[in-house]
Design a protein around this motif. Structure first.
Motif, PDB file in Angstrom:
ATOM      1  N   SER B 132       0.816  -1.209   0.000  1.00 43.34           N
ATOM      2  CA  SER B 132       0.000   0.000   0.000  1.00 43.34           C
ATOM      3  C   SER B 132       0.849   1.258   0.000  1.00 43.34           C
ATOM      4  O   SER B 132       0.406   2.296  -0.475  1.00 43.34           O
ATOM      5  CB  SER B 132      -0.944  -0.009   1.211  1.00 43.34           C
ATOM      6  OG  SER B 132      -0.244  -0.416   2.364  1.00 43.34           O
ATOM      7  N   ASN B 133       2.071   1.183   0.515  1.00 47.32           N
ATOM      8  CA  ASN B 133       2.876   2.400   0.577  1.00 47.32           C
ATOM      9  C   ASN B 133       3.772   2.588  -0.636  1.00 47.32           C
ATOM     10  O   ASN B 133       4.222   3.692  -0.909  1.00 47.32           O
ATOM     11  CB  ASN B 133       3.759   2.377   1.838  1.00 47.32           C
ATOM     12  CG  ASN B 133       2.926   2.556   3.080  1.00 47.32           C
ATOM     13  OD1 ASN B 133       1.713   2.707   2.990  1.00 47.32           O
ATOM     14  ND2 ASN B 133       3.572   2.546   4.227  1.00 47.32           N
ATOM     15  N   TRP B 134       4.151   1.531  -1.298  1.00 47.09           N
ATOM     16  CA  TRP B 134       5.023   1.636  -2.457  1.00 47.09           C
ATOM     17  C   TRP B 134       4.363   0.898  -3.620  1.00 47.09           C
ATOM     18  O   TRP B 134       3.678  -0.095  -3.420  1.00 47.09           O
ATOM     19  CB  TRP B 134       6.395   1.004  -2.170  1.00 47.09           C
ATOM     20  CG  TRP B 134       7.267   1.762  -1.231  1.00 47.09           C
ATOM     21  CD1 TRP B 134       8.107   2.774  -1.522  1.00 47.09           C
ATOM     22  CD2 TRP B 134       7.412   1.510   0.168  1.00 47.09           C
ATOM     23  NE1 TRP B 134       8.773   3.200  -0.413  1.00 47.09           N
ATOM     24  CE2 TRP B 134       8.365   2.417   0.663  1.00 47.09           C
ATOM     25  CE3 TRP B 134       6.830   0.608   1.084  1.00 47.09           C
ATOM     26  CZ2 TRP B 134       8.742   2.471   1.991  1.00 47.09           C
ATOM     27  CZ3 TRP B 134       7.205   0.666   2.412  1.00 47.09           C
ATOM     28  CH2 TRP B 134       8.162   1.586   2.852  1.00 47.09           C
ATOM     29  N   PRO B 135       4.606   1.380  -4.818  1.00 43.97           N
ATOM     30  CA  PRO B 135       3.951   0.723  -5.956  1.00 43.97           C
ATOM     31  C   PRO B 135       4.706  -0.495  -6.466  1.00 43.97           C
ATOM     32  O   PRO B 135       4.227  -1.185  -7.370  1.00 43.97           O
ATOM     33  CB  PRO B 135       3.955   1.821  -7.035  1.00 43.97           C
ATOM     34  CG  PRO B 135       5.145   2.646  -6.711  1.00 43.97           C
ATOM     35  CD  PRO B 135       5.330   2.601  -5.228  1.00 43.97           C
ATOM     36  N   TYR B 136       5.844  -0.812  -5.893  1.00 40.08           N
ATOM     37  CA  TYR B 136       6.699  -1.810  -6.537  1.00 40.08           C
ATOM     38  C   TYR B 136       6.201  -3.220  -6.319  1.00 40.08           C
ATOM     39  O   TYR B 136       6.449  -4.115  -7.126  1.00 40.08           O
ATOM     40  CB  TYR B 136       8.143  -1.650  -6.050  1.00 40.08           C
ATOM     41  CG  TYR B 136       8.613  -0.237  -6.226  1.00 40.08           C
ATOM     42  CD1 TYR B 136       8.688   0.629  -5.131  1.00 40.08           C
ATOM     43  CD2 TYR B 136       8.911   0.258  -7.477  1.00 40.08           C
ATOM     44  CE1 TYR B 136       9.075   1.946  -5.298  1.00 40.08           C
ATOM     45  CE2 TYR B 136       9.294   1.568  -7.653  1.00 40.08           C
ATOM     46  CZ  TYR B 136       9.371   2.396  -6.560  1.00 40.08           C
ATOM     47  OH  TYR B 136       9.755   3.679  -6.724  1.00 40.08           O
ATOM     48  N   TRP B 137       5.486  -3.417  -5.226  1.00 33.71           N
ATOM     49  CA  TRP B 137       4.990  -4.772  -5.006  1.00 33.71           C
ATOM     50  C   TRP B 137       3.902  -5.095  -6.023  1.00 33.71           C
ATOM     51  O   TRP B 137       3.879  -6.152  -6.632  1.00 33.71           O
ATOM     52  CB  TRP B 137       4.436  -4.916  -3.584  1.00 33.71           C
ATOM     53  CG  TRP B 137       3.818  -6.261  -3.348  1.00 33.71           C
ATOM     54  CD1 TRP B 137       2.528  -6.614  -3.572  1.00 33.71           C
ATOM     55  CD2 TRP B 137       4.474  -7.416  -2.881  1.00 33.71           C
ATOM     56  NE1 TRP B 137       2.314  -7.927  -3.271  1.00 33.71           N
ATOM     57  CE2 TRP B 137       3.518  -8.452  -2.826  1.00 33.71           C
ATOM     58  CE3 TRP B 137       5.778  -7.713  -2.491  1.00 33.71           C
ATOM     59  CZ2 TRP B 137       3.817  -9.735  -2.409  1.00 33.71           C
ATOM     60  CZ3 TRP B 137       6.068  -8.999  -2.064  1.00 33.71           C
ATOM     61  CH2 TRP B 137       5.096  -9.990  -2.033  1.00 33.71           C
ATOM     62  N   ASN B 138       2.991  -4.093  -6.216  1.00 37.04           N
ATOM     63  CA  ASN B 138       1.871  -4.364  -7.104  1.00 37.04           C
ATOM     64  C   ASN B 138       2.321  -4.459  -8.549  1.00 37.04           C
ATOM     65  O   ASN B 138       1.677  -5.111  -9.366  1.00 37.04           O
ATOM     66  CB  ASN B 138       0.819  -3.260  -6.973  1.00 37.04           C
ATOM     67  CG  ASN B 138       0.173  -3.294  -5.605  1.00 37.04           C
ATOM     68  OD1 ASN B 138       0.034  -4.364  -5.020  1.00 37.04           O
ATOM     69  ND2 ASN B 138      -0.195  -2.136  -5.099  1.00 37.04           N
ATOM     70  N   ARG B 139       3.454  -3.827  -8.822  1.00 32.11           N
ATOM     71  CA  ARG B 139       3.964  -3.855 -10.195  1.00 32.11           C
ATOM     72  C   ARG B 139       4.246  -5.275 -10.652  1.00 32.11           C
ATOM     73  O   ARG B 139       4.001  -5.655 -11.784  1.00 32.11           O
ATOM     74  CB  ARG B 139       5.240  -3.026 -10.240  1.00 32.11           C
ATOM     75  CG  ARG B 139       5.675  -2.600 -11.600  1.00 32.11           C
ATOM     76  CD  ARG B 139       6.811  -1.635 -11.510  1.00 32.11           C
ATOM     77  NE  ARG B 139       7.947  -2.205 -10.824  1.00 32.11           N
ATOM     78  CZ  ARG B 139       9.166  -1.676 -10.839  1.00 32.11           C
ATOM     79  NH1 ARG B 139       9.378  -0.566 -11.502  1.00 32.11           N
ATOM     80  NH2 ARG B 139      10.157  -2.220 -10.187  1.00 32.11           N
ATOM     81  N   THR B 140       4.776  -6.073  -9.765  1.00 34.51           N
ATOM     82  CA  THR B 140       5.161  -7.436 -10.150  1.00 34.51           C
ATOM     83  C   THR B 140       4.557  -8.490  -9.251  1.00 34.51           C
ATOM     84  O   THR B 140       4.811  -9.668  -9.420  1.00 34.51           O
ATOM     85  CB  THR B 140       6.684  -7.601 -10.067  1.00 34.51           C
ATOM     86  OG1 THR B 140       7.065  -7.310  -8.720  1.00 34.51           O
ATOM     87  CG2 THR B 140       7.398  -6.675 -11.002  1.00 34.51           C
ATOM     88  N   GLU B 141       3.755  -8.018  -8.293  1.00 32.88           N
ATOM     89  CA  GLU B 141       3.237  -8.925  -7.262  1.00 32.88           C
ATOM     90  C   GLU B 141       4.370  -9.693  -6.582  1.00 32.88           C
ATOM     91  O   GLU B 141       4.273 -10.894  -6.312  1.00 32.88           O
ATOM     92  CB  GLU B 141       2.201  -9.895  -7.836  1.00 32.88           C
ATOM     93  CG  GLU B 141       0.949  -9.202  -8.294  1.00 32.88           C
ATOM     94  CD  GLU B 141      -0.231  -9.454  -7.372  1.00 32.88           C
ATOM     95  OE1 GLU B 141      -0.772 -10.563  -7.446  1.00 32.88           O
ATOM     96  OE2 GLU B 141      -0.589  -8.561  -6.592  1.00 32.88           O
ATOM     97  N   GLY B 142       5.450  -8.987  -6.367  1.00 31.97           N
ATOM     98  CA  GLY B 142       6.527  -9.550  -5.557  1.00 31.97           C
ATOM     99  C   GLY B 142       7.571 -10.347  -6.306  1.00 31.97           C
ATOM    100  O   GLY B 142       8.439 -10.935  -5.683  1.00 31.97           O
ATOM    101  N   ALA B 143       7.501 -10.353  -7.639  1.00 29.19           N
ATOM    102  CA  ALA B 143       8.452 -11.206  -8.355  1.00 29.19           C
ATOM    103  C   ALA B 143       9.864 -10.673  -8.307  1.00 29.19           C
ATOM    104  O   ALA B 143      10.811 -11.409  -8.565  1.00 29.19           O
ATOM    105  CB  ALA B 143       8.010 -11.377  -9.801  1.00 29.19           C
ATOM    106  N   ASP B 144      10.059  -9.392  -8.008  1.00 23.82           N
ATOM    107  CA  ASP B 144      11.435  -8.899  -7.888  1.00 23.82           C
ATOM    108  C   ASP B 144      11.748  -8.544  -6.441  1.00 23.82           C
ATOM    109  O   ASP B 144      12.581  -7.703  -6.166  1.00 23.82           O
ATOM    110  CB  ASP B 144      11.678  -7.712  -8.813  1.00 23.82           C
ATOM    111  CG  ASP B 144      10.622  -6.630  -8.620  1.00 23.82           C
ATOM    112  OD1 ASP B 144      10.727  -5.584  -9.276  1.00 23.82           O
ATOM    113  OD2 ASP B 144       9.686  -6.839  -7.812  1.00 23.82           O
TER     114      ASP B 144
END
Lengths: 519, 411
Positions: B132-144
């Protein structure tokens, strides 16, 4: 990582294989059935006294497997079940893991024990060979700082006599044990003989057997001179063959410690070590007396006991300042002159065995040979070479080894049998002595030993055999009499006291003069 | 033409001869990924460290400082290492990998064993925070993203194998890269792309017990530890799948096997005097004995079917250790004595390689070639990311409500 009491409260682990299959409705019937069966088994086990359910499963479920499984008698007190491979209780969980196609099954497995769980001697030997090889590799890689070790060139003057085998075997075993390449130069007085050759052939190290034309004289002093000439002859061999390594003088009656071989690897050109002198007196009583006298002397003359050590003397900064030599005063007039005298054998001022040198000193070309070394080829033996220091121009350049002479790394001893002592050639009794000893009684009869006689009595057996003939001994010896039996039948009839020798007896005793002279 | 080739040959011979003596002690180690043990990860990847509230990391450590010394301490040390490492970047847009500093194993019982019951909820709440605080998780759903989960069965978050298998890897972590100590082939709790790391063993303690290498190795096989876990498995057969019990029953009378349940003070010294050290499985297939055996130059005998050893692509474990199937334990002495001596000496040379020992340790502060660097090397080898991990706008792959009901409770 398992918890003990804690997870009992969190989950019933034991029940889990059963509870995990709680999904389908048909499984509930199975669960009830399982529960009932379990209660039944519990009751029966209570009656019988052990968990028989395992036994039942073992017989029901086990398939004849190729591995030999040993089922020991059931011990109800000890838990381990020696069951078969297929774990019966894990079948419920197997369904869960089979989806991932793993060979490894979660659950209770049997403990595999082979029929004879004891060491196999062949394998133990193999393991020991592996250990030995690993240790050898370790030593090669890590030992001695990893720098390459130099060969040890041992120079031994010897001659054929009774104690030659004794002494030469001792030196031989020391050289065989030394973990370095060894070249053993054996110089024999009186020419190279087969006896000596046969002894040194057993060594397994590289040997050079050189014959020396002179015979070994009978007095210690002359013997020392001849030995010097023999050693110089050996050094000439080193020079001619251009042997590379550290030359040490292994006199055949000396004793070397293994640390000696490690220490001499550190020599650069010419080194000296401390030698312990074991100058024994001929008579045990006399030696005790002399020790008492020495103790008295200590009070009077404030002199520390004469340290029987020869070697380099250093000052506080570990620099060579002189030599400790053996104090011959206490033995003045009482030292042995002839080789078999019953008296102390004294060493020279500085014995050769206390010195080691780099073999390159002896080589011809003066490649990096220091200037304080004389040219070996020009050495004149007739000028009287007393100690190896004569090989040097400047004796102060000698390197003291063994923490500057503080460690005694070898011991000097001179022990010889009587000049007329005889021994079987090669120490092989061949053909075997025809002496039989009655088994039923001891060969030592209860006859008091004969009174000592001055004359040397010799009795020989004229049977045409090569029998050991040894002079009758004097007081303190034990006499072993063994009677030669012509007719074996009579043996049993004899009793002890009839064991007096009739006409032909052989006194077999391996004693020599040395036996008396107890050190 | 002839002259130049001759000189080249001579030069080559000279160099090989000069190297030959060095090789007598050690040998270079190269695994399936090549000669990568000594790679430097700096410059090959960038890692962004999320700023999580301290209740996820620091407060846990303050509550129980024992987390720093137990065998799962790697998660804490990894965090500290990354904070001060040159691969860290403060700009998340240029980062290749994202790290979440969370210590899920730092919940210890009074006796020091970690309880994994709250770990799934903690992890879930952390992921909710970063998504919710950073967009990077949703970008890859955690793949990176990568997580350090050193516990018994990794991200299955349970110490008991059946339960762990039942739970499976936490659904939210299915696309992330997991750095864990547990490794077993075809197991639910080992994801394909995971990086296996060695368990934490205290480097200073081991260094303090080193003995000179020329002391001869006179013990053939050495092992200290439990054979039967009487507290949890009194009947035997469950613990270690019966393998440890089999070792005891078959070899307790064998003079070549120095095995017992003592806790000697000379444990480390004895390992340095042994040729083989047994590393059988326990409740989980991995054990710190592997690290200790490697550091002390004792050939590890690994008795754990299908185990995946640390950094398996960088270290050729087949050439270094001896693998014995659990069903072959009764024949262990035959197996070990029939290994040719050249093979044994070669294994010892490989073990003597200092880069091998470094790769197994987590020293403080970090040194080049240690486990931290090997983890980063492993992450770097997975770069560049495949284009397909980037999801389209609004696309969702993960199921946020999957898993046991208890996990969904907030932490």
């Amino acid at each position: 990582m398992k918890l003990s009491a804690l997870h009992q409260s969190y989950l019933n682990r034991r029940r889990s294989p059963l509870d995990s299959s709680a999904d389908a409705s048909s499984k509930s019937f199975l669960a009830v059935f399982w529960l009932v069966l379990h209660c039944l088994c519990c009751l029966i086990s209570l009656l019988l006294g052990f968990r028989f359910s395992r036994l039942v499963f073992f017989f029901l479920v086990s398939t004849p497997s190729s591995t030999n499984l040993y089922s020991p008698p059931f011990r109800p007190d000890l838990p381990p079940p020696r069951t078969d491979l297929s774990p019966p209780n894990a079948t419920a969980v197997e369904a869960k893991t089979s989806s991932s196609s793993s060979r490894v099954v979660v659950g209770r497995h049997g403990i595999l024990i082979r029929p004879w769980p004891h060491p196999d001697p062949v394998e133990v030997m193999k393991a020991h060979r592996i250990i030995e090889r690993v240790q050898r590799e370790q030593k090669a890689v890590f030992g001695s700082g990893g720098k390459s070790s130099r060969a040890v060139i041992a120079v031994t003057p010897t001659y054929a006599r009774t104690f030659q085998a004794l002494h030469l075997n001792g030196v031989m075993h020391s050289l065989m044990l030394a973990p370095y390449a060894v070249v053993w130069i054996v110089v024999e007085a009186g020419g190279a003989s087969n006896e000596t050759a046969s002894i040194i052939a057993k060594s397994g190290v590289r040997t050079i057997h050189v014959g020396f034309d002179q015979r070994m004289p009978n007095t210690w002093e002359d013997r020392g001179k001849v030995e010097v000439l023999m050693r110089l002859r050996a050094l000439r061999v080193v020079k001619e063959e251009k042997l590379d390594g550290v030359v040490m003088f292994a006199d055949d009656s000396n004793m070397h410690s293994m640390e000696f071989f490690d220490e001499i690897q550190n020599v650069k050109w010419f080194g000296a070590v401390s030698v312990g002198i074991l100058a024994h007196s001929g008579n045990a009583e006399e030696m005790v007396m002399s020790m008492d006298k020495r103790r008295e002397m200590v009070d009077e003359e404030e002199e520390r006991s004469s340290l029987p050590v020869q070697g380099p003397a250093c000052n506080a900064t570990d620099k060579l300042i002189g030599w400790h030599v053996f104090n011959t005063l206490p033995y003045a007039g009482k030292s042995a002159v002839y080789i078999d005298d019953v008296a102390a054998v004294l060493p020279q001022k500085l014995e050769w065995c206390g010195f080691v040198l780099n073999s390159r000193i002896l080589w011809d070309e003066a490649e990096s040979k220091p200037e304080w070394v004389k040219e070996f080829g020009l050495l004149n033996e007739n000028e009287g070479v007393e100690s190896p220091l004569s090989l040097l121009n400047d004796p102060s350049m000698v390197e003291p080894l063994g923490s500057c002479g503080r460690q005694v790394l070898l011991w000097w001893l001179r022990v010889e049998a009587r000049a007329d002592s005889k021994f079987p050639p090669g120490w092989v009794i061949d053909p075997p002595l025809e002496i039989t000893v009655a088994a039923k009684r001891t060969p030592w009869p209860d006859v008091p030993p004969e009174p000592p006689t001055k004359k040397k009595d010799q009795m020989s057996l004229s049977q045409g055999n090569n029998v050991v003939v040894i002079p009758k001994q004097q007081q303190q010896q034990q006499q072993q009499r063994s009677s030669k039996v012509r007719k074996p039948k009579r043996r049993s009839k004899r009793n002890k006291h009839e064991a007096k020798p009739t006409d032909t007896t052989t006194q077999v005793s391996a004693s020599t003069k040395h036996h008396q002279e107890r050190n | 033409m002839n002259q130049s080739s001759l000189s080249i040959i001579l030069l080559f011979l000279f160099f090989s001869a000069s190297n030959a003596e060095h090789n007598a002690r050690t040998e270079r180690i190269s695994g399936s990924a090549g000669d990568v043990l000594e790679d430097n990860p700096v410059g090959r990847l960038k890692v962004y460290v999320y700023e999580l509230p301290s209740k996820y990391n620091k407060k846990l450590l303050q509550k129980d400082p024992r987390c720093l010394t137990h065998m799962f301490a790697a998660e804490i040390f990894m965090h500290r290492f990354l904070l001060s490492s040159p691969v860290r970047t403060r700009n998340p847009d240029e980062a290749d990998w994202f790290y979440t500093p969370i210590y899920p194993t730092c919940d210890l019982t009074p006796t020091g064993l970690p309880l994994p019951f709250k770990s799934p909820r903690m992890m879930r709440s952390a992921i909710q925070l970063i998504s919710s605080n950073w967009p990077y998780w949703n970008r890859t759903e955690g793949a990176d993203h990568f997580f350090v989960v050193p516990h018994d069965f990794g991200a299955c978050f349970h110490y008991q194998e059946e339960k762990a298998i039942e739970r499976g890897i936490l659904p939210l972590l299915q696309r992330a890269t997991l750095v864990q100590t547990f490794g077993q082939r075809n197991h639910v709790c080992l994801d394909q792309g995971s990086i296996t790391i060695p368990p934490f063993a205290p480097p200073q303690k081991m260094q303090a017990h080193l003995i000179p290498p020329d002391i001869p190795r006179s013990i053939f096989v050495y092992f200290r530890g439990l054979f039967y876990d009487l507290n949890n498995d009194p009947e035997g057969g469950y613990y270690a799948r019966g393998a440890r019990a089999a070792v005891w029953e078959n070899f307790k009378n064998n003079p070549l096997f120095d095995i017992s349940t003592d806790h000697p003070t000379t444990y480390y010294e004895d390992m340095q005097r042994s040729i083989f050290c047994l590393c059988p499985l326990g409740w989980a297939p991995w054990s710190p004995r592997l690290v200790e055996a490697v550091v002390f130059g004792c050939i590890p005998v690994i008795i754990a079917d299908d185990i995946v050893l640390p950094f398996a692509d960088a270290i050729p474990w087949e050439e270094i250790g001896v693998f014995v199937a659990e069903k072959d334990v009764p024949k262990l002495d035959t197996i070990l004595t029939s290994i040719p001596t050249e093979v044994i000496l070669r294994k010892q040379r490989l073990l003597a390689n200092p880069s091998m020992k470094r790769a197994m340790l987590f020293p403080q502060p970090a040194q080049p070639g240690d486990s931290f660097h090997q983890i980063l090397n492993g992450l770097a080898r997975k770069l560049p990311h495949d284009r397909s991990i980037y999801l389209r706008e609004g696309e969702k792959v993960l199921n946020w409500t999957a898993g046991p009901v208890g996990d969904l409770k907030p932490w």
